[in-house]
Write a protein that holds these residues in place. Structure first.
Motif, PDB file in Angstrom:
ATOM      1  N   PRO A 651       0.818  -1.225   0.000  1.00  0.00           N
ATOM      2  CA  PRO A 651       0.000   0.000   0.000  1.00  0.00           C
ATOM      3  C   PRO A 651       0.847   1.269   0.000  1.00  0.00           C
ATOM      4  O   PRO A 651       0.524   2.246  -0.677  1.00  0.00           O
ATOM      5  N   LEU A 652       1.933   1.251   0.759  1.00  0.00           N
ATOM      6  CA  LEU A 652       2.741   2.465   0.886  1.00  0.00           C
ATOM      7  C   LEU A 652       3.269   2.939  -0.460  1.00  0.00           C
ATOM      8  O   LEU A 652       3.237   4.119  -0.767  1.00  0.00           O
ATOM      9  N   TYR A 653       3.765   2.016  -1.261  1.00  0.00           N
ATOM     10  CA  TYR A 653       4.364   2.440  -2.531  1.00  0.00           C
ATOM     11  C   TYR A 653       3.344   2.651  -3.632  1.00  0.00           C
ATOM     12  O   TYR A 653       3.651   3.198  -4.677  1.00  0.00           O
ATOM     13  N   THR A 654       2.112   2.196  -3.412  1.00  0.00           N
ATOM     14  CA  THR A 654       1.137   2.289  -4.498  1.00  0.00           C
ATOM     15  C   THR A 654       0.080   3.368  -4.248  1.00  0.00           C
ATOM     16  O   THR A 654      -0.936   3.416  -4.930  1.00  0.00           O
ATOM     17  N   GLY A 655       0.322   4.219  -3.241  1.00  0.00           N
ATOM     18  CA  GLY A 655      -0.651   5.276  -2.955  1.00  0.00           C
ATOM     19  C   GLY A 655      -1.862   4.770  -2.197  1.00  0.00           C
ATOM     20  O   GLY A 655      -2.879   5.445  -2.122  1.00  0.00           O
ATOM     21  N   GLY A 656      -1.750   3.591  -1.622  1.00  0.00           N
ATOM     22  CA  GLY A 656      -2.888   3.000  -0.920  1.00  0.00           C
ATOM     23  C   GLY A 656      -2.870   3.291   0.570  1.00  0.00           C
ATOM     24  O   GLY A 656      -2.053   4.052   1.070  1.00  0.00           O
ATOM     25  N   SER A 657      -3.817   2.651   1.267  1.00  0.00           N
ATOM     26  CA  SER A 657      -3.938   2.826   2.708  1.00  0.00           C
ATOM     27  C   SER A 657      -3.816   1.475   3.377  1.00  0.00           C
ATOM     28  O   SER A 657      -4.086   0.442   2.768  1.00  0.00           O
ATOM     29  N   ILE A 658      -3.439   1.504   4.647  1.00  0.00           N
ATOM     30  CA  ILE A 658      -3.467   0.280   5.428  1.00  0.00           C
ATOM     31  C   ILE A 658      -4.349   0.521   6.644  1.00  0.00           C
ATOM     32  O   ILE A 658      -4.328   1.597   7.235  1.00  0.00           O
ATOM     33  N   TYR A 659      -5.164  -0.493   6.961  1.00  0.00           N
ATOM     34  CA  TYR A 659      -6.031  -0.440   8.136  1.00  0.00           C
ATOM     35  C   TYR A 659      -5.731  -1.688   8.951  1.00  0.00           C
ATOM     36  O   TYR A 659      -5.629  -2.771   8.393  1.00  0.00           O
ATOM     37  N   LYS A 660      -5.601  -1.510  10.252  1.00  0.00           N
ATOM     38  CA  LYS A 660      -5.270  -2.683  11.075  1.00  0.00           C
ATOM     39  C   LYS A 660      -6.265  -2.800  12.221  1.00  0.00           C
ATOM     40  O   LYS A 660      -6.497  -1.834  12.947  1.00  0.00           O
ATOM     41  N   TYR A 661      -6.855  -3.965  12.348  1.00  0.00           N
ATOM     42  CA  TYR A 661      -7.807  -4.235  13.429  1.00  0.00           C
ATOM     43  C   TYR A 661      -7.292  -5.458  14.182  1.00  0.00           C
ATOM     44  O   TYR A 661      -7.650  -6.594  13.858  1.00  0.00           O
ATOM     45  N   SER A 662      -6.448  -5.201  15.173  1.00  0.00           N
ATOM     46  CA  SER A 662      -5.859  -6.318  15.900  1.00  0.00           C
ATOM     47  C   SER A 662      -6.925  -7.001  16.734  1.00  0.00           C
ATOM     48  O   SER A 662      -7.783  -6.336  17.329  1.00  0.00           O
ATOM     49  N   ASN A 663      -6.868  -8.323  16.787  1.00  0.00           N
ATOM     50  CA  ASN A 663      -7.822  -9.128  17.557  1.00  0.00           C
ATOM     51  C   ASN A 663      -9.263  -8.704  17.274  1.00  0.00           C
ATOM     52  O   ASN A 663     -10.051  -8.425  18.179  1.00  0.00           O
ATOM     53  N   PHE A 664      -9.561  -8.671  16.012  1.00  0.00           N
ATOM     54  CA  PHE A 664     -10.870  -8.199  15.565  1.00  0.00           C
ATOM     55  C   PHE A 664     -12.018  -8.978  16.202  1.00  0.00           C
ATOM     56  O   PHE A 664     -12.052 -10.216  16.154  1.00  0.00           O
ATOM     57  N   GLN A 665     -12.919  -8.251  16.813  1.00  0.00           N
ATOM     58  CA  GLN A 665     -14.144  -8.831  17.368  1.00  0.00           C
ATOM     59  C   GLN A 665     -15.301  -8.128  16.692  1.00  0.00           C
ATOM     60  O   GLN A 665     -15.378  -6.898  16.729  1.00  0.00           O
ATOM     61  N   ILE A 666     -16.196  -8.916  16.152  1.00  0.00           N
ATOM     62  CA  ILE A 666     -17.229  -8.288  15.334  1.00  0.00           C
ATOM     63  C   ILE A 666     -18.081  -7.312  16.151  1.00  0.00           C
ATOM     64  O   ILE A 666     -18.495  -6.266  15.654  1.00  0.00           O
ATOM     65  N   ASN A 667     -18.301  -7.644  17.420  1.00  0.00           N
ATOM     66  CA  ASN A 667     -19.165  -6.774  18.224  1.00  0.00           C
ATOM     67  C   ASN A 667     -18.517  -5.442  18.553  1.00  0.00           C
ATOM     68  O   ASN A 667     -19.156  -4.399  18.521  1.00  0.00           O
ATOM     69  N   SER A 668     -17.246  -5.484  18.878  1.00  0.00           N
ATOM     70  CA  SER A 668     -16.605  -4.240  19.303  1.00  0.00           C
ATOM     71  C   SER A 668     -15.895  -3.518  18.161  1.00  0.00           C
ATOM     72  O   SER A 668     -15.665  -2.315  18.232  1.00  0.00           O
ATOM     73  N   ASP A 669     -15.496  -4.239  17.119  1.00  0.00           N
ATOM     74  CA  ASP A 669     -14.734  -3.603  16.042  1.00  0.00           C
ATOM     75  C   ASP A 669     -15.473  -3.528  14.713  1.00  0.00           C
ATOM     76  O   ASP A 669     -15.009  -2.886  13.781  1.00  0.00           O
ATOM     77  N   GLY A 670     -16.616  -4.231  14.640  1.00  0.00           N
ATOM     78  CA  GLY A 670     -17.328  -4.309  13.361  1.00  0.00           C
ATOM     79  C   GLY A 670     -17.715  -2.942  12.815  1.00  0.00           C
ATOM     80  O   GLY A 670     -17.450  -2.614  11.651  1.00  0.00           O
ATOM     81  N   ASP A 671     -18.319  -2.115  13.663  1.00  0.00           N
ATOM     82  CA  ASP A 671     -18.761  -0.799  13.196  1.00  0.00           C
ATOM     83  C   ASP A 671     -17.591   0.075  12.771  1.00  0.00           C
ATOM     84  O   ASP A 671     -17.661   0.794  11.782  1.00  0.00           O
ATOM     85  N   HIS A 672     -16.555  -0.015  13.558  1.00  0.00           N
ATOM     86  CA  HIS A 672     -15.359   0.766  13.270  1.00  0.00           C
ATOM     87  C   HIS A 672     -14.811   0.399  11.890  1.00  0.00           C
ATOM     88  O   HIS A 672     -14.543   1.255  11.041  1.00  0.00           O
ATOM     89  N   PHE A 673     -14.679  -0.898  11.667  1.00  0.00           N
ATOM     90  CA  PHE A 673     -14.172  -1.366  10.375  1.00  0.00           C
ATOM     91  C   PHE A 673     -15.099  -0.961   9.229  1.00  0.00           C
ATOM     92  O   PHE A 673     -14.662  -0.464   8.196  1.00  0.00           O
TER      93      PHE A 673
END
Ligand code: ZN
Length: 1032
Positions: A651-673
């Protein structure tokens, strides 16, 4: 034009013109310490030979003084206020330098130092004598904040009143002492009393139409800093006994009184001051070198010949005339450019100019595009380039007569002659293979291995895409998006889907051999969503079920990128891959990675290895992606180390973005993602982009930072660039700049629109130049400086030990401030710390940068998190980096529920939080609500619908929607804040004294760092000490 820069001279190893004795001041100066460059091997600076300097005649007649400045929003050509004078953008301000530098150099100097009472002086002397801040202490101070800090009792007004100072209600004296840090921390010679006195430049500018610069607070700005702060800040209880663990209680000895934290420069106060002066106003870009309002101040921008600060901000809007001066002050000369930035709704969108089949008119020599800096001569038949001075013929179709002052009579009818920013339609010369581009494509590539299935992520993504594909970005006024879409799922092998509109069912095609990646189908893979909607919905409905029983735990990554890139290449279009990856790719395939998270490397010479992407296939793949205009956005859901440094390099070299959701839990991180995904898919974006920055003679762009790729030293390549991506460009002198001409630059971005049109977006900006450093300091923008320093430091850690990078940052901070004191402030007591007004909060920001996760060097911080933050910062704009390094804390307990305004922020220190308070903290990436133990029950009831603090469930990540003023107001505050940031923020509730408070406290950046790093006060003392060493 000479191509020689001055960059490589080790700045601290030889005497500096104008500043003697710097070497000793910087302690052990590593031989590779390079000013702002962290180790480039450029040739040493050699001054241009005398007499070869080319004088450029001013390319335009000087404009009369007192140019009328309109406050109306008026873009139609007939009502432009400068219609009767020469283009105001070119207007030199002849009297500016002389007038302001005279008064600037010798403002009334109230003798703060001598006015202190004898007792107070004696107290401070005692304390300073006990001050020991060695490098070790600075890096690793282990005292709680405030221990031993002391303050003078308020000095009586008449004692501090200078010749023109009004009575000051509180002691403005910033007598700076340091906490006595335990023995063995390194020796500092006993230091006499210190007066910290911010200096304010001359507020009066000769040009009446020139708005005040940020931070210029009037002739007696000083009292605003100390007097207004604290007293007027609602909810601010700096010395609340319960809020500082051991703060006041541990004061050692009756003589030691606490240094008033309100007396040191405050970020929130600077922000508030600027809002008071400039919020809601119209910032007109008609003058060269204007300092725009701070990025935190809302205003309307009106383009009248220079680009809007929404597109370009600079570290200073006045460049020094010579490389020697630049070297002397060490203030970086940089522009932070966001070429596709969103324009506010009440501002004009960019005009599109069509110069016909022959394409945009450009200078024959330097290839700069037609712009307000071109000077028409010879009755309008020729024009002289403002950048290289080349005289060009005007094409016959473009000819126009000149008026009595030498301006084209059509100047106001042509955006490219009167505006700072506009677009050109690009002709076929600007297209690959001289053929018009095809509409771009989005390819969604979903990791369907065990972890992503189990977490529910796959189902979440598929369901969301069904809605989101209706909202793909489209050309303004277009009925629908022309972006094609395609779908791939993968674990160890890849599955392509044929979703052609005439199919009854989607068809899966499996590619089991990932070593030689190819695309198994062309027809039916990239389709129009609306045409294939039924088949696509069918596919998205089925994907979660198809892999529901998978036990495949391993994934590949590089073959996925390769496949997406090959698909775009085969379709001869540009595009973006959205990759939803669960973990480190360990399956046997090209680009297989293994855990190399060796925390033992932290704080060693080899720490940089942790941040370096693995080369080999990742490097060649990134290069190939750029060449084929394939941008990659990576959504990462790791449960453990995933080698973000390597995966993120794509992503860095191609003009893209990176998103990281460590220990993703659908209830607590779903909306955020999902919120991130929505913003990412729908945001405006350009493809197949190349950016070039052209400058006038005397300086040039030398270094570039961002999510970019560079094949050569001038062309910034991005497979795609979205409206949030920012490129920071550093400039260096290669000759002299003239005060008459100024420093002009033009940023040209060639790109393909979402509708498949080839365009050139042009931004022009003119800066002042001066041979007085005072002018430079007066025109600095600290927020932009921080953006530059963060990016240059984060880039530098790939090649240098982090310790060295930290040292350079501290040294340069001290050097910049020392030079100001030496060259710009009137001779005052050597003990006074005098900060330029525009940089008075630079130390606090630099300290925040130094103790950021990336630079702090602590084994407790996950390597992936550090690599992730490094990457985020590299493409941040100024507003993002400002909030990222100095989070905003909004008090909620005393908010006016009837007001639409956000409550005034408080400083990022635990001292500012009260037991009875509720605060929202946000830094653009994280959002917290902190609840004091004694939070008002009625507000708790209102917000959470529970009777008391104890009943609040701090696990929740969203607030209940309740129909009462508190709930409505808080949700509106959160909406406002979220709307201002390009990324979504996960909300975390933190109750005072709870275990989770630890993660919150690392954002209280004025305090001693949780993972190391000094408090603001300690750092200021350290910088002060460095400055004194430089000046003695
Ligand atoms: Zn030119």
């Amino acid at each position: 034009m000479t191509q020689q820069g001055y960059v490589a001279t080790p700045p601290f190893s030889q005497s500096q013109p104008g500043i003697g004795g710097y070497h000793s001041g910087f302690g052990p100066a590593p031989s590779h310490l390079l000013y702002g460059h962290y180790g480039e091997t450029s040739p040493a600076f050699s001054p241009p030979p005398q007499g070869t300097h080319k004088q450029i005649a001013p390319a335009w007649p000087p404009a009369p003084h007192g140019l009328p400045v309109s406050t109306q929003n008026q873009f139609d050509a007939s009502s432009l206020p400068n219609g009767s004078s020469s283009p105001p953008v070119h207007q030199p301000r002849p009297s500016y330098t002389a007038a302001s530098s005279t008064s600037y150099m010798h403002p009334p100097q109230p003798s703060y130092q001598n006015s202190a009472t004898a007792t107070a002086t004696q107290q401070l002397t005692n304390q300073m004598g006990a001050m020991h801040i060695g490098p070790g202490a600075f890096q690793n101070s282990h005292l709680p904040p405030n221990v031993g800090q002391s303050a003078l009792p308020p000095t009586s007004p008449q004692q501090i009143r200078g010749p023109s100072m009004p009575p000051i209600p509180q002691g403005p004296q910033m007598n700076l002492s340091s906490p006595p840090i335990g023995s063995g921390m390194g020796g500092l010679p006993s230091t006499p009393t210190v007066g910290l006195q911010p200096r304010f430049p001359d507020p009066g500018l000769p040009n009446s139409g020139f708005p005040p610069s940020p931070g210029q607070v009037g002739p007696h700005g000083f009292p605003q800093q100390t007097g207004a702060f604290g007293g007027q800040m609602s909810g601010l209880q700096p010395n609340f006994p319960g809020s500082v663990p051991g703060g006041l209680a541990q004061m050692s000895g009756p003589q030691q009184k606490k240094l008033d934290p309100d007396s040191v420069p405050s970020v929130t106060q600077v922000i508030e001051d600027d809002k008071m002066k400039r919020a809601g106003q119209i910032f007109i870009t008609n003058l060269r070198g204007q300092v725009p309002p701070l990025v935190t101040t809302d205003c309307v921008i009106q383009d009248q010949g220079n680009t809007s600060p929404r597109f370009i901000r600079c570290t200073t809007y006045c460049f020094p005339c010579t490389a020697d001066l630049a070297k002397q002050c060490q203030v970086p000369l940089a522009a932070i450019i966001k070429p596709l930035a969103k324009v506010a709704q009440n501002e004009n969108p960019l005009y599109v100019v069509d110069h016909g089949e022959s394409g945009p008119i450009r200078c024959n020599r330097c290839k700069a595009y037609m712009c307000p800096f071109m000077q028409f001569i010879d009755g309008g038949r020729r024009y002289q380039c403002g950048f290289c001075s080349c005289v060009n013929e005007v094409p016959s179709f473009y000819f126009q007569h000149l008026d009595h002052i030498g301006r084209r009579v059509d100047v106001l009818e042509r955006p490219e002659l009167s505006l700072g920013s506009y677009e050109f339609i690009a002709n076929l010369d600007y297209c690959k293979n001289n053929t018009p581009p095809k509409p771009p494509a989005f390819i969604f590539m979903i990791d369907v291995s065990y972890n992503n299935i189990k977490s529910g992520l796959v189902k979440l993504v598929c369901n969301e895409l069904k809605l989101l594909l209706n909202k793909l970005p489209r050309e303004d006024n277009a009925e629908k998006s022309v972006i094609k879409v395609g779908f791939v799922t993968y674990n160890k092998i890849l599955h392509f889907y044929n979703v052609k509109s005439n199919l009854a069912q989607p068809q899966m095609m499996v590619v089991p051999d990932v070593t030689e990646m190819f695309v198994p189908l062309l027809d039916g893979f990239l389709v129009d969503f609306h045409e294939s909607q039924t088949v696509i919905i069918n596919l998205l409905d089925n994907i979660p079920d198809m892999f529901a029983d998978t036990d495949e735990g391993e994934t590949v990554f590089a073959p996925v990128v390769q496949a997406g890139m090959e698909a775009l290449k085969a379709a001869e279009c540009s595009g973006k891959l959205f990759i939803f990856q669960s973990s480190i790719p360990t399956a046997e395939a090209p680009g297989k990675l293994k855990n190399r998270d060796d925390r033992k490397l932290v704080n060693t010479e080899k720490e940089k290895i942790l941040f370096q992407p693995l080369k080999g296939i990742y490097e060649s793949l990134a290069k190939e992606c750029v060449a084929n205009s394939c941008c990659v956005d990576l959504f990462l859901f790791p449960n453990q180390y995933a080698d973000v440094a390597t995966l993120g390099s794509i992503p860095l070299y191609t003009g893209g973005s990176i998103y990281k959701y460590s220990n993703f839990q659908i209830n607590s991180d779903g909306d955020h993602f999902l919120s991130d995904l929505r913003k990412d898919v729908t945001k405006s974006i350009g493809f197949d982009a190349t950016m070039r920055v052209r400058t006038n003679t005397g300086f040039r762009a030398t270094d570039f930072f961002g999510a970019i790729y560079m094949n050569n030293t001038t062309d910034v390549e991005m497979a795609a660039i979205d409206c949030d991506k920012t490129v920071t460009v550093e400039f260096k002198h290669d000759d002299k700049l003239s005060e008459d001409t100024g420093a002009l630059f033009q940023c040209a971005l060639l790109y393909t629109t979402v509708g498949g049109q080839r365009r050139l977006r042009i931004h022009n900006l003119s800066l002042n130049c001066s041979s007085q450093l005072a002018d430079l300091y007066k025109s600095c923008e600290t927020d932009a400086l921080v953006n530059f320093f963060a990016k240059s430091a984060y880039k530098a850690i790939l090649t240098q030990p982090i310790k060295t990078v930290r040292e350079i940052l501290v040294n340069q901070t001290a050097h910049m401030l020392a030079c100001y004191k030496k060259c710009c402030a009137s001779p005052s007591a050597v003990t006074q710390l005098i900060l330029p007004d525009t940089m008075k909060v630079l130390p606090v920001y630099m300290n925040c940068l130094l103790k950021s996760s990336v630079l702090v060097g602590n084994t407790e911080i996950a390597t992936d998190e550090r690599a992730y933050q490094k990457q985020l910062v590299l493409s941040m704009d100024v507003a993002e980096s400002q909030a990222f390094f100095y989070p905003r804390i909004i008090p909620l307990h005393n908010m006016d529920v009837n007001s639409d305004l956000l409550p005034t922020s408080v400083r990022c220190s635990e001292e500012r939080l009260t037991n009875g308070g509720i605060y929202l903290l946000e830094n653009g990436r994280n959002m917290f609500i902190w609840l004091g133990l004694a939070s008002p029950p009625e507000i708790i009831q209102g917000i959470f619908n529970v009777p008391s603090f104890a009943h609040i469930n701090s696990e929740v990540t969203t607030l209940p929607v309740i129909d009462n003023p508190y709930s409505r107001k808080l949700r509106s505050v959160i909406d406002t804040v979220s709307h201002q940031r390009p990324y979504s923020m996960k909300l975390t509730l933190v109750k005072q004294k709870d275990k989770a408070e630890v993660s919150f406290r690392q954002f209280l950046v004025e305090d001693k760092g949780l993972y190391g790093g000094a408090s603001y006060m300690d750092f200021l003392c350290h910088v002060y000490k460095e400055i004194r060493q430089l000046l003695t």
